[in-house]
Design an enzyme around this catalytic site. Structure first.
Site, PDB file in Angstrom:
ATOM      1  CD  GLU A   1     -27.576  13.439  43.549  1.00 55.19           C
ATOM      2  OE1 GLU A   1     -28.128  14.531  43.256  1.00 55.19           O
ATOM      3  OE2 GLU A   1     -28.147  12.518  44.145  1.00 55.19           O
TER       4      GLU A   1
ATOM      5  NE  ARG B   1     -25.103   8.401  45.373  1.00 56.40           N
ATOM      6  CZ  ARG B   1     -25.922   9.419  45.562  1.00 56.40           C
ATOM      7  NH1 ARG B   1     -25.927  10.449  44.729  1.00 56.40           N
ATOM      8  NH2 ARG B   1     -26.758   9.430  46.579  1.00 56.40           N
TER       9      ARG B   1
ATOM     10  CE1 TYR C   1     -27.415  18.310  40.286  1.00 50.95           C
ATOM     11  CE2 TYR C   1     -27.508  18.094  42.675  1.00 50.95           C
ATOM     12  CZ  TYR C   1     -27.561  17.521  41.411  1.00 50.95           C
ATOM     13  OH  TYR C   1     -27.757  16.170  41.295  1.00 50.95           O
TER      14      TYR C   1
ATOM     15  CG  HIS D   1     -31.578   8.215  46.166  1.00 46.68           C
ATOM     16  ND1 HIS D   1     -30.337   8.481  45.619  1.00 46.68           N
ATOM     17  CD2 HIS D   1     -32.349   9.291  45.877  1.00 46.68           C
ATOM     18  CE1 HIS D   1     -30.367   9.666  45.018  1.00 46.68           C
ATOM     19  NE2 HIS D   1     -31.589  10.175  45.167  1.00 46.68           N
TER      20      HIS D   1
ATOM     21  CD  GLU E   1     -29.853  15.377  47.628  1.00 47.32           C
ATOM     22  OE1 GLU E   1     -29.064  15.925  46.840  1.00 47.32           O
ATOM     23  OE2 GLU E   1     -31.081  15.311  47.405  1.00 47.32           O
TER      24      GLU E   1
ATOM     25  CG  ASN F   1     -25.731  14.638  46.519  1.00 50.63           C
ATOM     26  OD1 ASN F   1     -24.700  14.003  46.320  1.00 50.63           O
ATOM     27  ND2 ASN F   1     -26.881  14.051  46.783  1.00 50.63           N
TER      28      ASN F   1
END
Length: 539
Positions: A430, A132, A364, A177, A222, A362
């Site tokens: 991500e 990506r 985390y 992005h 995002e 995404n």
């Protein structure tokens, strides 16, 4: 550095599923501004990140300001202390002392613009199935619109795409992005509804030029953090217009995505047969007090304000009722008559609803949510949302309990999306953790432990919960410029020497872990190495 556990204690940490589905895509990820460099070479013009890096160095952190831990050791952190979370790090409202020897910019970054052959060779050696990356809007359209298409920019991305395909690597391409052309920002950027027309011109060029080979498109990465950058100073253009600029950007990113989707359907899908998605970021929000209904509702509101504000329009055609109600109540309480959160017209609802072939996620880490304790000194949008966050203790890393709880947030998130939005096709676009950058062995332990936990959560979500996950992209391919965190946050599978003009790449000690994962599509069996020294029963 390992944790000593006996064999029976180790057993509960193991994932009973090892093999990913046959068609599952495993790969890694990057973005244009973070790695390309060549900021004004070969006809590329200025982006909003070029502008902010060249004019607002006080917003960038560097190694001199780095903490000793990956996560700040704080308790309740509300909007007056940090405004949002990016890649597992709270984004604090601080300005740094400019004591650095050289400015922190993406002018050179990883120098990837001049390293296509080298980078694709590393990806091939890594055995990834997918990669990506993102396109730089001002590199392709230096004027922001299509009156001039930069041949050097087109040639660069053509070379990259062709090299990937030659090596059996599937390109997953992010169209936007965060590096908006500065010339469009000068007109208001994502706060100006005309950006929908600019974005449409851009995506048409992109689909026409690269769509014969690219089959997975992400329109916007995002959009939550895109919009936050208009409401505060957590990203470019750092406008700090909370409650106004952020809502305008939210509205226009949703409409831009929907317009791009229908454009692809009309003009390109019949003969290109690609898929269109968007990448939304979200932490998993736990109620701080599990016995508090108020905290459960705060966690729900957090999900709506970060994720639902985009996902609801794209799946259902309108904003969540919680978000609309929160803005309206703040307006009434504060005597604001301005329509801060715009309504979608009936035509716009039709335009945006059902405009995803897959959903990029995404993710985390996880945080606690609770009701906002005080509205004093809070931003307007924070008062709208009426929640605040606190960190789940995840240090020291040698404590294996973090592995159980934080990866569980990934599984919770995937199940919540399944139940809320009808089990859409998902690519985890991500997921990763940064190194401390001081001790290679400790960094390798942290990274392998993190990914073992999160990959286990994904496997459980697929096989036990029926979640429709089709891909997983490790963040990141190489160490890169992590936005306002500068170069101190090192997520890469490969280390980059940023003190060297050539930006040489070097494998980290986790290379074999990822290589085995990508090559075999099997979760590497590393628990003994992570948690045992000599006292585990290895038989």
């Amino acid at each position: 550095m390992t944790v000593q556990l006996d064999g029976s204690s180790l057993e509960h940490l193991k994932c009973k599923y090892k093999q990913f589905p046959e068609e599952f895509m495993l790969g890694t990820a990057s973005s244009a501004y973070q790695i390309e460099g060549a900021w004004n070479d070969d006809g590329k013009t200025e982006s909003i990140w070029d502008r902010v890096a060249h004019t607002k160095q006080e917003l960038f952190a560097d190694d001199l300001e780095s903490d000793d831990t990956n996560f700040p050791n704080v308790n309740v952190i509300s909007e007056n202390k940090f405004s949002c979370v990016s890649k597992g790090r709270p984004m604090y409202r601080v300005k740094y002392k400019q004591r650095r020897a050289a400015p922190i910019t993406g002018d050179i970054a990883c120098n990837s613009y001049y390293k296509v052959d080298e980078d694709v060779k590393l990806l091939k050696e890594l055995k990834v199935q997918s990669y990506r990356f993102s396109l730089s809007w001002p590199r392709i359209l230096p004027r922001g619109e299509d009156s001039y298409i930069n041949p050097a920019g087109v040639q660069y991305y053509n070379r990259l795409i062709d090299k990937l395909i030659e090596n059996n690597i599937t390109p997953i391409v992010t169209i936007y992005h965060w590096d908006l052309p500065q010339c469009i920002q000068d007109l208001g950027g994502w706060c100006n509804k005309q950006i929908i027309e600019f974005f449409t011109l851009y995506v048409r060029v992109v689909f026409r030029t690269f769509g014969d080979r690219v089959k997975y498109w992400i329109t916007i990465n995002e959009p939550y953090l895109v919009s936050e950058s208009y409401g505060n100073e957590t990203g470019a253009p750092a406008l700090n217009k909370s409650g106004y600029g952020d809502y305008m950007a939210i509205h226009h990113t949703i409409l831009a995505h929907g317009t791009a989707y229908h454009l692809y359907n009309r003009e390109f899908r019949p003969f290109q047969n690609g898929q269109i998605g968007i990448s939304l970021n979200m932490e998993w929000y736990y109620p701080k007090n599990v016995n508090s209904l108020e905290d459960h509702y705060a966690a729900h509101r957090a999900r709506m304000w970060q994720f639902g504000v985009f996902a609801h329009p794209l799946f259902f055609g309108d904003y969540p009722e919680d978000v609309k109600q929160g803005v309206m109540e703040t307006n009434q309480f504060s005597g604001i008559s301005f329509k801060r959160l715009l309504d979608f017209s009936e035509n716009e609802k039709y335009l945006i609803k059902g405009t995803l072939d897959f959903l990029g996620i995404n993710h985390y880490f996880s945080v606690y949510a609770t009701k906002l304790q005080s509205t004093r000194h809070q931003s307007l949008k924070t008062r709208d949302s009426d929640f605040e966050l606190s960190l789940i203790e995840e240090i020291p890393y040698s404590n294996p309990t973090w592995l159980k709880e934080t990866p569980k947030g990934m599984r919770n998130l995937l199940c919540w999306i399944r139940d809320t939005y009808g089990n859409p096709k998902i690519i985890i676009t991500e997921n990763g953790v940064s190194d401390k950058g001081q001790n290679e062995d400790e960094d390798a332990l942290i990274k392998m432990r993190y990914h073992y936990g999160y990959l286990s959560a994904v496997l459980n979500a697929i096989y036990e919960d029926g979640c429709n996950v089709i891909g997983y992209e490790v963040w990141s391919f190489m160490d890169s410029l992590e936005w306002f965190f500068g170069y101190r946050e090192k997520f890469g599978i490969y280390r980059v020497d940023f003190n060297e003009q050539n930006r040489s790449r070097y494998p980290k000690k986790t290379l074999q872990f990822f290589k085995q994962l990508f090559q075999t599509k099997t979760l590497p069996d590393v628990l003994n190495d992570l948690y045992c020294e000599n006292n585990c029963d290895r038989g």
